[in-house]
Scaffold this active site. Structure first.
Site, PDB file in Angstrom:
ATOM      1  N   CYS A 260     -38.500 -39.351  50.149  1.00 63.56           N
ATOM      2  CA  CYS A 260     -37.428 -38.111  50.670  1.00 63.56           C
ATOM      3  C   CYS A 260     -37.243 -37.951  52.377  1.00 63.56           C
ATOM      4  O   CYS A 260     -36.505 -38.308  52.930  1.00 63.56           O
ATOM      5  CB  CYS A 260     -37.454 -36.892  49.908  1.00 63.56           C
ATOM      6  SG  CYS A 260     -37.284 -37.280  48.230  1.00 63.56           S
TER       7      CYS A 260
HETATM    8  N1  LIG Z   1     -39.275 -38.575  43.956  1.00 60.70           N
HETATM    9  C1  LIG Z   1     -38.879 -37.358  44.133  1.00 60.70           C
HETATM   10  O1  LIG Z   1     -39.977 -36.492  44.471  1.00 60.70           O
HETATM   11  C2  LIG Z   1     -37.567 -36.996  44.443  1.00 60.70           C
HETATM   12  C3  LIG Z   1     -37.016 -35.751  44.878  1.00 60.70           C
HETATM   13  C4  LIG Z   1     -35.863 -35.356  45.125  1.00 60.70           C
HETATM   14  C5  LIG Z   1     -34.903 -35.934  45.141  1.00 60.70           C
HETATM   15  N2  LIG Z   1     -35.001 -37.535  44.939  1.00 60.70           N
HETATM   16  C6  LIG Z   1     -33.984 -38.167  45.010  1.00 60.70           C
HETATM   17  O2  LIG Z   1     -33.552 -38.884  43.655  1.00 60.70           O
HETATM   18  C7  LIG Z   1     -33.284 -40.267  43.581  1.00 60.70           C
HETATM   19  C8  LIG Z   1     -34.055 -40.857  42.792  1.00 60.70           C
HETATM   20  O3  LIG Z   1     -35.395 -40.823  43.148  1.00 60.70           O
HETATM   21  P1  LIG Z   1     -36.710 -41.283  42.182  1.00 60.70           P
HETATM   22  O4  LIG Z   1     -37.966 -41.023  42.994  1.00 60.70           O
HETATM   23  O5  LIG Z   1     -36.394 -41.112  40.972  1.00 60.70           O
HETATM   24  O6  LIG Z   1     -36.540 -43.005  42.226  1.00 60.70           O
HETATM   25  P2  LIG Z   1     -37.327 -44.037  41.437  1.00 60.70           P
HETATM   26  O7  LIG Z   1     -37.243 -45.326  42.104  1.00 60.70           O
HETATM   27  O8  LIG Z   1     -38.469 -43.728  40.695  1.00 60.70           O
HETATM   28  O9  LIG Z   1     -36.297 -44.360  40.282  1.00 60.70           O
HETATM   29  C9  LIG Z   1     -35.008 -44.789  40.164  1.00 60.70           C
HETATM   30  C10 LIG Z   1     -34.729 -45.672  38.887  1.00 60.70           C
HETATM   31  O10 LIG Z   1     -33.755 -46.081  39.038  1.00 60.70           O
HETATM   32  C11 LIG Z   1     -33.422 -47.588  38.389  1.00 60.70           C
HETATM   33  N3  LIG Z   1     -32.165 -47.938  38.936  1.00 60.70           N
HETATM   34  C12 LIG Z   1     -32.127 -48.708  40.075  1.00 60.70           C
HETATM   35  N4  LIG Z   1     -30.600 -49.101  39.957  1.00 60.70           N
HETATM   36  C13 LIG Z   1     -30.156 -48.718  38.929  1.00 60.70           C
HETATM   37  C14 LIG Z   1     -28.834 -48.862  38.615  1.00 60.70           C
HETATM   38  N5  LIG Z   1     -27.595 -49.539  38.991  1.00 60.70           N
HETATM   39  N6  LIG Z   1     -28.525 -48.581  37.151  1.00 60.70           N
HETATM   40  C15 LIG Z   1     -29.713 -47.751  36.478  1.00 60.70           C
HETATM   41  N7  LIG Z   1     -30.793 -47.804  36.896  1.00 60.70           N
HETATM   42  C16 LIG Z   1     -31.062 -48.080  38.114  1.00 60.70           C
HETATM   43  C17 LIG Z   1     -34.551 -47.943  38.838  1.00 60.70           C
HETATM   44  O11 LIG Z   1     -35.242 -49.054  37.973  1.00 60.70           O
HETATM   45  C18 LIG Z   1     -35.685 -46.578  38.665  1.00 60.70           C
HETATM   46  O12 LIG Z   1     -36.216 -46.632  37.466  1.00 60.70           O
HETATM   47  C19 LIG Z   1     -33.213 -40.667  45.109  1.00 60.70           C
HETATM   48  O13 LIG Z   1     -31.783 -40.324  45.346  1.00 60.70           O
HETATM   49  C20 LIG Z   1     -33.991 -39.770  45.694  1.00 60.70           C
HETATM   50  O14 LIG Z   1     -33.870 -39.468  46.961  1.00 60.70           O
HETATM   51  C21 LIG Z   1     -36.469 -37.741  44.591  1.00 60.70           C
END
Ligand SMILES: NC(=O)c1ccc[n+]([C@@H]2O[C@H](COP(=O)([O-])OP(=O)(O)OC[C@H]3O[C@@H](n4cnc5c(N)ncnc54)[C@H](O)[C@@H]3O)[C@@H](O)[C@H]2O)c1
Length: 428
Positions: A260
């Protein structure tokens, strides 16, 4: 009620489990079939999410995972939690959101609610995502289906952080979209905070992350300034923290990490250009924070020099590969940058991290894939000329470190309270 959650990662998986605990059936969708298989077998691939939680949700029938996006036909709401990285020119890459939009659009039914949770610039939901959904479904947002944005506030590794008790900001495309979104999240989340639009909700998330980035940059700069004056910034922050109002503690470190804070502010920078606006605070914070790994390397060279050793040929151990304490998440970890910089200067580099036994392939640092964590024992630790603490995991015994290591470069104040010897610890 049945909903679909797309993207079963650090955000989507805990959210899915929270909905199932609240009596909502969840269909988890992901393009990664290995994750889908693991979840359906009741296994978890995220350290802080217990397998039992996944297993009980699967066994009760409340949760199942799939790669088949046509199954959104049968749900009332779709929540999208896919990655939003930067491309190699450090510009927003919303392709994962658009791909998801294209995959679900042909199966979208009238009345369905679609909520985007991925962090992104204002306008993504009501412009970019809306366009692909409308084009693929031949339905109109706000008329035939509902559309909203609700930012995620996950704090991995914080045992007090529970999805249900973190207030959730929501913004709808129309008042009806907002009402529908409120109804959905109120089932699983204690406090829902409505705002006037998707854009206001998108901008809220960016403010939260920019706030962190700028304040971390401020203490990183003060670390250098006070350091030059012989003042310990950690002591100063601990003292300032006693002020009961108007101050919030941020801590210096070896550079930004995680999915992030190093990334999201630049989503706004990019979008602001379209409006002829400049984001000077964001740029300056980025500049200061990205200079930190080089500062740590220079301090390490000083520490080695004091032992009449050159960086070239010295053995350097990095302590902590994940970007924050007590988690196994190594995305954007500054430890990788440190390892690259040290290697470039001729050091022999290794790492120890109890949560990352072996380095998985990463996009930015593929050359470290397969490298294994060293063991934690006196013989191993003693054999390094310097140990750099880049992440302060609680599971590490810092007293043992002070007994074993000839020289410690501490970027996290982890050695405070140990019996370190004079000249042994170098704060960086
Ligand atoms: N990790 C955190 O602490 C956090 C906190 C706040 C916001 N976010 C935001 O949340 C969002 C997701 O982050 P995350 O940490 O969960 O990511 P992540 O990489 O852990 O998970 C994303 C998932 O999406 C899947 N994916 C990718 N492309 C896809 C598609 N086209 N269709 C279906 N699934 C798909 C991946 O295989 C993966 O399992 C991002 O925008 C991030 O900035 C993350």
């Amino acid at each position: 009620m049945k909903i679909a959650i797309v993207g079963l990662g650090y955000v989507g998986l805990p959210l899915s489990l929270q909905f199932t605990r609240s009596g909502v059936a969840v269909l988890g969708l992901d393009i990664d079939s290995a994750k889908v298989d693991a979840l359906n077998q009741g296994r978890s691939y995220i350290k802080h999410i217990p397998a039992e939680a996944v297993a009980s949700a699967v066994q009760s029938g409340a949760f199942s995972a799939s790669t088949d996006f046509s199954r959104v036909k049968g749900v009332e709401a779709v929540i999208i939690c896919v990655p939003t990285p930067l491309n190699k020119n450090r510009e927003p890459d919303i392709s994962y959101i658009l791909e998801t939009g294209k995959s679900i659009a042909p199966h979208l039914q009238k009345g369905t609610l679609v909520v985007l949770e991925s962090t992104t610039y204002p306008g993504t939901t009501d412009e970019d995502l809306r366009e692909v959904l409308e084009a693929g479904s031949k339905l109109k947002a706000g008329k035939d289906f509902h559309l909203a944005f609700s930012p995620e506030r996950e704090d991995p590794g914080n045992p007090d952080s529970k999805v249900a008790s973190i207030p959730k900001v929501i913004g709808g495309f129309t008042p009806a979209c907002l009402a529908k979104t409120n109804e959905l999240y109120s089932k699983a989340i204690k406090t829902v905070v409505p705002v006037s639009s998707c854009r206001a909700a998108e901008a809220t998330k960016l403010l939260e992350n920019i706030f962190r980035s700028v304040n971390i940059a401020l203490v990183n700069e003060l670390k250098l300034v006070y350091g030059a004056m012989g003042i310990d910034v950690w002591e100063v922050i601990h003292a300032a923290k006693t002020k009961p109002f108007g101050f919030m503690a941020f801590y210096p470190g070896p550079g930004l990490g995680g999915h992030c804070i190093p990334i999201d502010p630049f989503y706004l920078t990019w979008k602001a250009r379209e409006y002829g606006q400049h984001t000077r605070f964001i740029e300056l914070a980025g500049e200061i924070n990205t200079a930190m790994p080089m500062h740590v390397v220079n301090r390490t060279a000083e520490a080695l020099n004091a032992q009449r050793k050159a960086m070239n040929g010295s053995r350097v151990l990095l302590l902590g590969l994940s970007y924050k304490p007590n988690v196994d998440d190594d995305r954007e970890s500054p430890t990788y940058v440190l390892m690259d910089l040290l290697k470039k200067r001729g050091a022999e580099v290794a790492y120890y991290d109890p949560y990352v036994p072996v380095i998985r392939p990463t996009r930015e640092h593929p050359h470290w894939a397969g490298t294994r964590s060293v063991n934690w024992d006196r013989g191993t630790v003693e054999s390094f000329d310097a140990v750099i603490i880049s992440t302060n995991h609680q599971a590490v015994n810092y007293r043992e470190l002070s007994d074993w290591a000839p020289c410690v470069v501490d970027t996290r104040n982890a050695m405070a309270g140990t019996n370190s010897k004079p000249g042994q610890v170098w704060k960086a």
